[in-house]
Design a protein around this motif. Sequence first.
Motif, mmCIF file in Angstrom:
data_model
loop_
_atom_site.group_PDB
_atom_site.id
_atom_site.type_symbol
_atom_site.label_atom_id
_atom_site.label_comp_id
_atom_site.label_asym_id
_atom_site.label_seq_id
_atom_site.Cartn_x
_atom_site.Cartn_y
_atom_site.Cartn_z
ATOM 1 N N SER A 49 0.784 2.464 -0.054
ATOM 2 C CA SER A 49 1.701 3.419 0.670
ATOM 3 C C SER A 49 1.112 4.619 0.289
ATOM 4 C CB SER A 49 3.109 3.574 0.278
ATOM 5 O OG SER A 49 3.336 3.555 -1.089
ATOM 6 N N ASN A 179 4.399 -5.880 4.160
ATOM 7 C CA ASN A 179 5.416 -5.953 4.575
ATOM 8 C C ASN A 179 5.476 -7.103 5.523
ATOM 9 O OD1 ASN A 179 5.682 -3.941 5.869
ATOM 10 N ND2 ASN A 179 4.190 -3.091 5.714
ATOM 11 N N GLN A 315 12.993 11.075 3.352
ATOM 12 C CA GLN A 315 12.349 10.003 3.146
ATOM 13 C C GLN A 315 12.160 9.063 4.395
ATOM 14 O OE1 GLN A 315 13.641 7.466 -0.136
ATOM 15 N NE2 GLN A 315 14.991 9.190 -0.902
ATOM 16 N N HIS A 318 9.655 6.075 4.434
ATOM 17 C CA HIS A 318 9.848 4.825 3.850
ATOM 18 C C HIS A 318 11.177 4.210 4.101
ATOM 19 C CE1 HIS A 318 6.413 5.852 1.057
ATOM 20 N NE2 HIS A 318 7.019 7.052 1.132
ATOM 21 N N HIS A 321 11.760 0.284 5.503
ATOM 22 C CA HIS A 321 11.088 -0.673 4.446
ATOM 23 C C HIS A 321 12.193 -0.779 3.519
ATOM 24 C CE1 HIS A 321 7.516 -0.295 6.966
ATOM 25 N NE2 HIS A 321 7.656 1.072 6.622
ATOM 26 N N TYR A 322 13.069 -0.211 3.396
ATOM 27 C CA TYR A 322 13.947 -0.501 2.142
ATOM 28 C C TYR A 322 14.739 -1.732 2.196
ATOM 29 C CZ TYR A 322 13.032 4.028 -0.336
ATOM 30 O OH TYR A 322 12.478 4.782 -1.179
#
Length: 419
Positions: A49, A179, A315, A318, A321-322
Motif C-alpha cells: 500500500s 487482497n 481514510q 483504505h 479493505h478493513y
Amino acid sequence: MAGKVLSLLPPLLLAAAGLAGLLLLCVPTRDVREPPALKYGIVLDAGSSHTSMFIYKWPADKENDTGIVGQHSSCDVHGGGISSYADNPSRAGRSLVECLDQALQQVPKERHRDTPLYLGATAGMRLLNMTSPEASANVLAAVTQTLTQYPFDFRGAHILSGQEEGVFGWVTANYLLENFIKTHGFHPCWPRGYSAQVLPRDVYASPCAAAQQPQAFNSSARVSLSGASDPALCRSLVAGLFNFSSCRFSRCSFNGIFQPPVAGKFIAFSAFFYTMDFLRTVMGLSVATVQQLEAAVVTVCNQTWSELQARAPGQRAHLPHYCAGAMFVQQLLSRGYGFHERAFGGVTFQKKAGDAAVGWALGYMLNLTNLIPAEPPALRKGTDFGAWVVLVLLSTILLLAATVLLLCRACAAKVSSAI
C-alpha cells in the motif's frame, strides 16, 4: 649585583624549561578511546500500500563485532506502493525522490559513500511478480535507476519472500524488546455502496479467485465490482485460505506446518496493528478477547460505504479493505494459530517498540551490520589528572618568571638611560 642576577636568569629559565620538557616526556600516558563515529544504513520498505524509508545508525566500531543499531529517522513516501505503478514504472522511481532527498540531509555528507542503501519489496511486488513478471522487473528497474543516482552505497532492490519478511520481523520485535476477490460481480468483504473498476488479472491473482479463473479472458478489460457487506460469505472465503486437512506432525497450525501450543507473550505489528487500531479507535469497538474480536469483525463487515466514510473521512483509500483485513486477522489468530482466550491475552498490537518502528526493515539492517566490518577505534594519548595539574603549574611559574625577567630588564634599561 643585581645585574649579575639578571644575567643568570635567562640560562636558569632555559634550564627549567628543559627540565619541564624532560618531565613531560617521563610522565606516563595511556591510550584514550575517542567517542565512536556513527555509521548509517537506509532501508526502503516497499509494501503493497505504501513505501517507507528508514534510516538506521550504529557505532562504527561496533560492540562484540555486532552493530548496535537504532532508528535515526523515517519517511513515508507519498502515493501507493511501487507495485501500483506497474502500468507506468517510471513513476515508481520518481515517487521515492522526496524521501531520498531527505536522507541526503540527514546522513552526514562524509558518510554518504559508505552508507548502504537497500530496497526490499514485499506482498504487492510478490503478487505482481506472480501475475506479470515482466511488469515486476520493469518496476524494479525503474526504482533501481533512481536509487543509483544518489551517492549512497546502493546494494540492490529485491523482492523479499514471505519467509524472509517474517523472519526479519521476528528479529526486529525481539531486538527492540530485550487482497482477495471472488468474481461473481460483487465483493462480500467490501462495504455495500462501494464499487471499483479492477483488472481481471488482479482479480484472478487472488488466492480466493484463482480456482474460478476461466481458461481465456481479456486481461486488459476492466470489470466492475460492488461491495455486498456480507460478513458470512467473507468469512467463508477467508477460511478457504487455510488448509487444516493434512498434518504430518503431532500438531499443525495450517497448510501442514508444525506449530507447538501457543504460550507466552507475542507482538503483532504492521497490518495487524493498523487493523486492530481501526477497530478500536475509529469503530470504537472492544477487541480484548477472541469473542470480542469476532463480534467487532462482523460489525465492521456489516457497515455500508456511507457509514464508513462518515466515521473516517480521511481514510477513504483504505476503508474498503478493513473488513477483509479484520476478517483475515481474526481467522488467522483464532483458527490458524489457535489463540484461545487466555493465550490471546498475551498478544499486544504495537506500531513501535521504544523509538523504532516494528517491522522487517530493522531486522534486515541488523543482519546486514554483521556483514559490515568494524572500524578501528580512534585513540589519543592522555595523562593522569595529577600529573597534568603539576605540568600546568610548572608552565605557569615559568611564564610568570619570564614576565618578571622582561619587566626587570625594561626597568634596568630605563635606569641606565637615565644615568
